[in-house]
Design a protein around this motif. Structure first.
Motif, PDB file in Angstrom:
ATOM      1  N   SER A  80      14.348   3.887  14.485  1.00 38.19           N
ATOM      2  CA  SER A  80      15.456   4.448  13.722  1.00 38.19           C
ATOM      3  C   SER A  80      15.729   3.684  12.437  1.00 38.19           C
ATOM      4  CB  SER A  80      16.730   4.467  14.579  1.00 38.19           C
ATOM      5  OG  SER A  80      17.065   3.150  14.999  1.00 38.19           O
ATOM      6  N   ASN A  81      15.089   2.521  12.254  1.00 37.57           N
ATOM      7  CA  ASN A  81      15.289   1.709  11.076  1.00 37.57           C
ATOM      8  C   ASN A  81      14.252   2.084  10.021  1.00 37.57           C
ATOM      9  OD1 ASN A  81      15.822  -0.205   9.166  1.00 37.57           O
ATOM     10  ND2 ASN A  81      15.261  -1.974  10.432  1.00 37.57           N
ATOM     11  N   PHE A  82      14.716   2.652   8.905  1.00 36.18           N
ATOM     12  CA  PHE A  82      13.808   3.092   7.861  1.00 36.18           C
ATOM     13  C   PHE A  82      13.712   2.090   6.714  1.00 36.18           C
ATOM     14  CE2 PHE A  82      15.037   6.968  10.024  1.00 36.18           C
ATOM     15  CZ  PHE A  82      13.810   7.608  10.161  1.00 36.18           C
ATOM     16  N   ASP A  83      14.238   0.898   6.885  1.00 35.94           N
ATOM     17  CA  ASP A  83      14.174  -0.105   5.823  1.00 35.94           C
ATOM     18  C   ASP A  83      12.749  -0.524   5.521  1.00 35.94           C
ATOM     19  OD1 ASP A  83      16.892  -0.007   5.644  1.00 35.94           O
ATOM     20  OD2 ASP A  83      17.232  -1.728   6.984  1.00 35.94           O
ATOM     21  N   THR A  84      11.896  -0.434   6.510  1.00 37.00           N
ATOM     22  CA  THR A  84      10.515  -0.865   6.319  1.00 37.00           C
ATOM     23  C   THR A  84       9.609   0.273   5.860  1.00 37.00           C
ATOM     24  OG1 THR A  84      10.058  -0.418   8.661  1.00 37.00           O
ATOM     25  CG2 THR A  84      10.758  -2.658   8.065  1.00 37.00           C
ATOM     26  N   PHE A  85      10.174   1.451   5.629  1.00 38.59           N
ATOM     27  CA  PHE A  85       9.367   2.599   5.199  1.00 38.59           C
ATOM     28  C   PHE A  85       8.759   2.322   3.824  1.00 38.59           C
ATOM     29  CE2 PHE A  85       9.037   6.769   3.039  1.00 38.59           C
ATOM     30  CZ  PHE A  85       8.096   7.343   3.877  1.00 38.59           C
ATOM     31  N   GLY A  86       7.448   2.470   3.711  1.00 34.82           N
ATOM     32  CA  GLY A  86       6.772   2.111   2.466  1.00 34.82           C
ATOM     33  C   GLY A  86       6.250   3.283   1.671  1.00 34.82           C
ATOM     34  N   GLY A  87       6.694   4.501   1.983  1.00 37.36           N
ATOM     35  CA  GLY A  87       6.209   5.668   1.262  1.00 37.36           C
ATOM     36  C   GLY A  87       6.717   5.720  -0.166  1.00 37.36           C
TER      37      GLY A  87
END
Length: 298
Positions: A80-87
């Motif tokens: 649920s944590n999208f802080d690491t999303f690299g898109g």
């Protein structure tokens, strides 16, 4: 488990190819009911224990085979944590978006789409169709003396542009009937509208406007560069082909585009009119369109 039952389970697990010998040798559904015995068992007979065991075995083998095919092993875990999303969005390297030509007036843009050459084509087909229909009625003896068809004269490009302009005006000022645009009395009359074209002439052009030669059987299937038009679209295929061509040449789309369905209002009888109750206009012709998201350019 006997030899035949084991063979069924093996095939269900491995899968049999189309037209294999196994498919000819065994009918799985029939075998499951009859337990390999005679095939004349009445349908209302309750299966015995041996028959039920075979049915359960086949059913279990089918379930396990399906589970193995649809189950994909992966180490990915949803978080649920999208802080690491690299898109990141891709760089748009297309041509400069917007119109190819700068127009001073909407009329210039309109005539760039509906060019004189294409309007000449429409005039040609309209005059051809009018001559064909009037001659057909005359030969059949159905052309009445009171018919307005006697007033028909060939149209030209200038008149066709005026005819198109009338439809544009009708879209801006919507009335309950076509005749109201030619009213001669009352508060709602449009005297300058009547100067464009007489009502009888408008009716004649509406009746005869045409985009394809009916006598040309090859029109039943038209093919452009990448699109094949079916017989149902034969009469408007030249218009679709022309518009798809000029729309793509006169404008460069931006990066964000949308592909969606659209419903064109159409209330007359047509075999491919659809009813979509969720739309503002319930009945119409459904089409799929590629549009620019920001401006809606098609």
């Amino acid at each position: 488990m006997d030899k035949t039952s084991r063979r069924i389970v093996e095939v269900l697990e491995e899968g049999s190819e189309f037209d294999s010998d196994f498919d000819d040798e065994y009918n799985v559904d029939e075998f499951a009911v009859s337990a390999g015995a005679g095939r004349d068992i009445p349908k209302d007979d309750e299966p015995n224990e041996a028959e039920r065991n075979i049915v359960n075995t086949v059913s279990k083998a089918m379930d396990e085979a399906i589970d193995r095919q649809v189950t994909v092993s992966t180490d990915f875990v949803w978080q649920s944590n999208f802080d690491t999303f690299g898109g990141v969005p891709e760089d748009f390297s297309g041509p400069t978006p917007g119109p190819i030509t700068d127009y001073d007036t909407p009329y210039e843009a309109f005539t760039d789409i509906w060019s004189t050459s294409f309007m000449e084509y429409i005039v040609q087909e309209t005059n051809r169709y009018a001559s064909q229909e009037i001659e057909k009625l005359r030969i059949a003896g159905k052309l009445k003396e009171s018919s307005r068809l006697h007033q028909w004269t060939p149209t030209d490009v200038d008149e066709m542009y005026i005819f198109f302009a009338i439809y544009v005006f009708m879209g801006i000022d919507i009335r309950t009937s076509q005749h109201e645009y030619w009213k001669t009395t009352g508060y709602l009359e449009m005297p300058r509208f009547r100067q464009l074209m007489s009502y009888n002439r408008y009716i004649l052009l509406s009746k005869f406007i045409h985009f394809a030669d009916n006598s040309d059987r090859s029109q039943n299937l038209l093919q452009s560069e990448r699109v094949v038009y079916s017989a149902k679209l034969a009469k408007i295929a030249p218009v679709l082909k022309h518009l798809n061509s000029v729309f793509s040449k006169l404008y460069n789309l931006r990066q964000d585009v949308s592909i969606d369905e659209s419903l064109t209002l159409f209330k007359w009888r047509l075999s491919w009119v659809q009813s979509i109750r969720s739309k503002a206009s319930h009945f119409g012709i459904k089409s799929y369109e590629l549009c620019e998201s920001k401006t809606g350019y098609l």
